[in-house]
Design a protein around this motif. Structure first.
Motif, PDB file in Angstrom:
ATOM      1  N   LEU A 272       0.772  -1.235   0.346  1.00 25.72           N
ATOM      2  CA  LEU A 272       0.187  -0.148   0.067  1.00 25.72           C
ATOM      3  C   LEU A 272       0.844   1.931  -0.482  1.00 25.72           C
ATOM      4  O   LEU A 272       2.070   1.798   0.214  1.00 25.72           O
ATOM      5  CB  LEU A 272      -1.297  -0.450   1.501  1.00 25.72           C
ATOM      6  CG  LEU A 272      -1.623   1.221   1.809  1.00 25.72           C
ATOM      7  CD1 LEU A 272      -2.870   1.672   0.187  1.00 25.72           C
ATOM      8  CD2 LEU A 272      -2.524   1.146   2.687  1.00 25.72           C
ATOM      9  N   GLY A 273       0.355   2.046  -0.739  1.00 24.77           N
ATOM     10  CA  GLY A 273       0.753   3.531  -0.507  1.00 24.77           C
ATOM     11  C   GLY A 273       1.663   4.370  -1.754  1.00 24.77           C
ATOM     12  O   GLY A 273      -0.135   4.534  -2.731  1.00 24.77           O
ATOM     13  N   GLY A 274       1.545   5.191  -2.035  1.00 22.79           N
ATOM     14  CA  GLY A 274       1.677   6.833  -3.017  1.00 22.79           C
ATOM     15  C   GLY A 274       1.833   7.953  -2.905  1.00 22.79           C
ATOM     16  O   GLY A 274       2.976   7.765  -1.433  1.00 22.79           O
ATOM     17  N   PRO A 275       2.020   8.767  -3.755  1.00 19.46           N
ATOM     18  CA  PRO A 275       2.093  10.526  -3.043  1.00 19.46           C
ATOM     19  C   PRO A 275       2.064  11.112  -1.671  1.00 19.46           C
ATOM     20  O   PRO A 275       0.137  11.040  -1.682  1.00 19.46           O
ATOM     21  CB  PRO A 275       2.463  11.331  -4.418  1.00 19.46           C
ATOM     22  CG  PRO A 275       1.093  10.277  -5.015  1.00 19.46           C
ATOM     23  CD  PRO A 275       1.198   9.242  -4.337  1.00 19.46           C
ATOM     24  N   GLU A 276       2.605  11.736  -1.568  1.00 18.96           N
ATOM     25  CA  GLU A 276       1.903  12.433  -0.222  1.00 18.96           C
ATOM     26  C   GLU A 276       3.061  13.713  -0.876  1.00 18.96           C
ATOM     27  O   GLU A 276       4.287  14.252  -1.397  1.00 18.96           O
ATOM     28  CB  GLU A 276       3.330  11.628   0.871  1.00 18.96           C
ATOM     29  CG  GLU A 276       2.911  13.097   2.375  1.00 18.96           C
ATOM     30  CD  GLU A 276       3.850  13.049   3.328  1.00 18.96           C
ATOM     31  OE1 GLU A 276       3.229  13.301   4.645  1.00 18.96           O
ATOM     32  OE2 GLU A 276       4.980  12.410   3.028  1.00 18.96           O
TER      33      GLU A 276
ATOM     34  N   ALA B   8       9.022  21.422  -3.560  1.00 22.60           N
ATOM     35  CA  ALA B   8       8.904  21.163  -5.344  1.00 22.60           C
ATOM     36  C   ALA B   8       7.924  19.771  -6.198  1.00 22.60           C
ATOM     37  O   ALA B   8       7.248  19.993  -6.823  1.00 22.60           O
ATOM     38  CB  ALA B   8      10.024  21.106  -6.275  1.00 22.60           C
ATOM     39  N   HIS B   9       8.412  18.745  -5.239  1.00 21.20           N
ATOM     40  CA  HIS B   9       8.351  17.232  -5.470  1.00 21.20           C
ATOM     41  C   HIS B   9       7.489  16.074  -4.688  1.00 21.20           C
ATOM     42  O   HIS B   9       7.491  16.379  -3.273  1.00 21.20           O
ATOM     43  CB  HIS B   9       9.583  16.653  -5.932  1.00 21.20           C
ATOM     44  CG  HIS B   9      10.085  17.547  -6.996  1.00 21.20           C
ATOM     45  ND1 HIS B   9       9.606  17.432  -8.635  1.00 21.20           N
ATOM     46  CD2 HIS B   9      11.325  18.111  -7.229  1.00 21.20           C
ATOM     47  CE1 HIS B   9      10.708  18.719  -8.929  1.00 21.20           C
ATOM     48  NE2 HIS B   9      11.423  18.668  -8.752  1.00 21.20           N
ATOM     49  N   ALA B  10       6.224  15.734  -4.847  1.00 23.99           N
ATOM     50  CA  ALA B  10       6.272  15.301  -4.377  1.00 23.99           C
ATOM     51  C   ALA B  10       6.925  13.213  -3.153  1.00 23.99           C
ATOM     52  O   ALA B  10       8.188  13.387  -3.872  1.00 23.99           O
ATOM     53  CB  ALA B  10       5.155  14.228  -4.643  1.00 23.99           C
ATOM     54  N   ARG B  11       7.097  13.010  -2.104  1.00 26.75           N
ATOM     55  CA  ARG B  11       7.483  12.418  -1.382  1.00 26.75           C
ATOM     56  C   ARG B  11       6.273  10.936  -0.761  1.00 26.75           C
ATOM     57  O   ARG B  11       5.399  10.903  -0.883  1.00 26.75           O
ATOM     58  CB  ARG B  11       8.094  12.908  -0.214  1.00 26.75           C
ATOM     59  CG  ARG B  11       8.682  11.783   0.765  1.00 26.75           C
ATOM     60  CD  ARG B  11       9.290  12.207   2.091  1.00 26.75           C
ATOM     61  NE  ARG B  11      10.326  11.689   2.101  1.00 26.75           N
ATOM     62  CZ  ARG B  11      10.981  12.443   2.886  1.00 26.75           C
ATOM     63  NH1 ARG B  11      10.280  12.881   4.170  1.00 26.75           N
ATOM     64  NH2 ARG B  11      12.017  11.506   3.361  1.00 26.75           N
ATOM     65  N   ARG B  12       6.738   9.490  -1.935  1.00 29.61           N
ATOM     66  CA  ARG B  12       5.923   8.828  -1.927  1.00 29.61           C
ATOM     67  C   ARG B  12       6.279   8.598  -0.294  1.00 29.61           C
ATOM     68  O   ARG B  12       7.176   7.842   0.149  1.00 29.61           O
ATOM     69  CB  ARG B  12       5.868   7.434  -3.473  1.00 29.61           C
ATOM     70  CG  ARG B  12       5.461   8.339  -4.236  1.00 29.61           C
ATOM     71  CD  ARG B  12       6.385   8.656  -5.467  1.00 29.61           C
ATOM     72  NE  ARG B  12       5.630   9.024  -6.180  1.00 29.61           N
ATOM     73  CZ  ARG B  12       4.965   9.957  -6.827  1.00 29.61           C
ATOM     74  NH1 ARG B  12       5.815  10.477  -6.783  1.00 29.61           N
ATOM     75  NH2 ARG B  12       4.379  10.322  -7.582  1.00 29.61           N
ATOM     76  N   ARG B  13       5.187   7.201   0.374  1.00 34.41           N
ATOM     77  CA  ARG B  13       5.601   6.794   1.390  1.00 34.41           C
ATOM     78  C   ARG B  13       4.922   5.329   1.258  1.00 34.41           C
ATOM     79  O   ARG B  13       3.973   4.681   0.004  1.00 34.41           O
ATOM     80  CB  ARG B  13       5.057   6.866   2.170  1.00 34.41           C
ATOM     81  CG  ARG B  13       5.582   8.206   2.738  1.00 34.41           C
ATOM     82  CD  ARG B  13       4.510   8.470   4.115  1.00 34.41           C
ATOM     83  NE  ARG B  13       5.113   9.893   4.999  1.00 34.41           N
ATOM     84  CZ  ARG B  13       6.476   9.649   5.633  1.00 34.41           C
ATOM     85  NH1 ARG B  13       6.928   8.959   6.125  1.00 34.41           N
ATOM     86  NH2 ARG B  13       6.592  10.980   5.883  1.00 34.41           N
ATOM     87  N   TYR B  14       4.920   3.917   1.707  1.00 35.12           N
ATOM     88  CA  TYR B  14       4.849   2.461   1.491  1.00 35.12           C
ATOM     89  C   TYR B  14       4.777   1.942   2.379  1.00 35.12           C
ATOM     90  O   TYR B  14       5.393   1.776   3.445  1.00 35.12           O
ATOM     91  CB  TYR B  14       5.498   2.000   0.083  1.00 35.12           C
ATOM     92  CG  TYR B  14       5.795   2.937  -0.957  1.00 35.12           C
ATOM     93  CD1 TYR B  14       4.614   2.664  -2.203  1.00 35.12           C
ATOM     94  CD2 TYR B  14       7.051   3.378  -1.704  1.00 35.12           C
ATOM     95  CE1 TYR B  14       5.081   3.317  -2.875  1.00 35.12           C
ATOM     96  CE2 TYR B  14       6.862   4.277  -2.273  1.00 35.12           C
ATOM     97  CZ  TYR B  14       6.099   4.012  -3.600  1.00 35.12           C
ATOM     98  OH  TYR B  14       6.630   4.755  -4.791  1.00 35.12           O
ATOM     99  N   ASP B  15       3.875   0.690   2.370  1.00 36.01           N
ATOM    100  CA  ASP B  15       4.482  -0.224   3.387  1.00 36.01           C
ATOM    101  C   ASP B  15       4.464  -1.732   3.139  1.00 36.01           C
ATOM    102  O   ASP B  15       3.721  -2.737   2.323  1.00 36.01           O
ATOM    103  CB  ASP B  15       3.117   0.038   4.092  1.00 36.01           C
ATOM    104  CG  ASP B  15       2.641  -1.094   5.268  1.00 36.01           C
ATOM    105  OD1 ASP B  15       3.972  -1.796   5.572  1.00 36.01           O
ATOM    106  OD2 ASP B  15       1.578  -1.154   6.200  1.00 36.01           O
ATOM    107  N   ALA B  16       5.820  -1.908   3.027  1.00 33.40           N
ATOM    108  CA  ALA B  16       6.457  -2.856   2.454  1.00 33.40           C
ATOM    109  C   ALA B  16       5.140  -4.416   3.142  1.00 33.40           C
ATOM    110  O   ALA B  16       6.029  -5.583   2.580  1.00 33.40           O
ATOM    111  CB  ALA B  16       7.673  -3.437   2.188  1.00 33.40           C
ATOM    112  N   GLY B  17       5.116  -4.564   4.202  1.00 33.12           N
ATOM    113  CA  GLY B  17       4.704  -5.644   4.980  1.00 33.12           C
ATOM    114  C   GLY B  17       3.513  -6.053   3.951  1.00 33.12           C
ATOM    115  O   GLY B  17       2.750  -7.282   4.739  1.00 33.12           O
ATOM    116  N   LEU B  18       2.261  -5.231   3.985  1.00 29.69           N
ATOM    117  CA  LEU B  18       1.508  -5.680   3.159  1.00 29.69           C
ATOM    118  C   LEU B  18       1.486  -6.523   1.934  1.00 29.69           C
ATOM    119  O   LEU B  18       0.151  -7.394   1.074  1.00 29.69           O
ATOM    120  CB  LEU B  18       0.563  -4.782   2.647  1.00 29.69           C
ATOM    121  CG  LEU B  18      -0.092  -3.725   3.842  1.00 29.69           C
ATOM    122  CD1 LEU B  18      -1.032  -3.192   3.134  1.00 29.69           C
ATOM    123  CD2 LEU B  18      -1.095  -4.547   4.460  1.00 29.69           C
TER     124      LEU B  18
END
Length: 210
Positions: free
Chosen positions: A17-21, A41-51
């Motif tokens: 699960l994840g995407g841009p922030e 200036a740019h988005a920062r992406r976050r994810y949950d590798a556990g899923l």
């Protein structure tokens, strides 16, 4: 910056699960209107590798990868299955997918970018971690060959032509790419009993600037 040019196992990132922030500062005025601004200036992406974990073997692979990166110490590549091509997900990347620049007759090096459009809004995202062997390019719709017409630094996403493109010509490229990330935690809490019962560990991953 400490970065390992290795990709997190793609079969484990599939299903994550994840995407841009984005970060937006909002000031409410006494009139009821708002003033909005962003320091990013740019988005920062976050994810949950556990899923993406489905078996105890997956957990073993995750722990090995985590230990080899020393937790948060070293960054690594991440395949975002929802956004990893210069084209639509159903297509194969081609040399005319993305306009990355226009020639000026002197400049030889250009940063790969991916442009996102919706209505009047346009955002150009620098692509710093292209996947080796997937990058194609064209100058004014004429195919260019890597190693013959241009060289590519896969650690930065900078494409360098052997000869500078002529002034005014359109330079395009197609590619697959990874996201530069690091673990956003220095510990992984795993319970085999809980995992077998359907509960997966939280393994936060966050994009880093390179």
């Amino acid at each position: 910056m400490s970065f390992h040019e290795i990709r997190f196992p793609a079969d484990l990132s599939f299903g994550a699960l994840g995407g841009p922030e984005r970060r937006t500062d909002i000031v409410a005025l006494t009139s009821g209107h708002e003033e909005r601004n962003t320091p990013w200036a740019h988005a920062r992406r976050r994810y949950d590798a556990g899923l993406g974990l489905r078996s105890l073997d997956d957990i073993e692979a995750l722990v090995a990868f985590f230990e080899a990166r020393r937790g948060q110490l070293f960054g690594f590549r991440w395949k975002d299955w929802s956004d990893y091509k210069s084209c639509k997900p159903s297509r194969k990347p081609g040399g005319e997918d993305q306009v990355i620049a226009r020639g000026d007759g002197e400049t030889r090096s250009f940063q790969l970018v991916k442009t996102y459009r919706s209505g009047p809004g346009v955002y150009a995202r620098p692509i710093t971690k292209p996947v080796a062997g997937t990058v194609t390019a064209a100058v004014q719709n004429v195919e260019q060959r890597e190693g013959v017409h241009f060289d590519l630094d896969i650690t930065t996403g900078i494409l360098t032509f052997r000869e500078p493109p002529l002034a005014g010509v359109e330079i395009t490229a197609g590619y697959e790419f990874d996201v530069p990330v690091r673990f956003d935690t220095d510990r992984i809490m795993v319970s085999v009993a809980s995992f077998q019962a359907g509960q997966v560990p939280d393994v936060p991953v966050v994009e880093v600037r390179v």
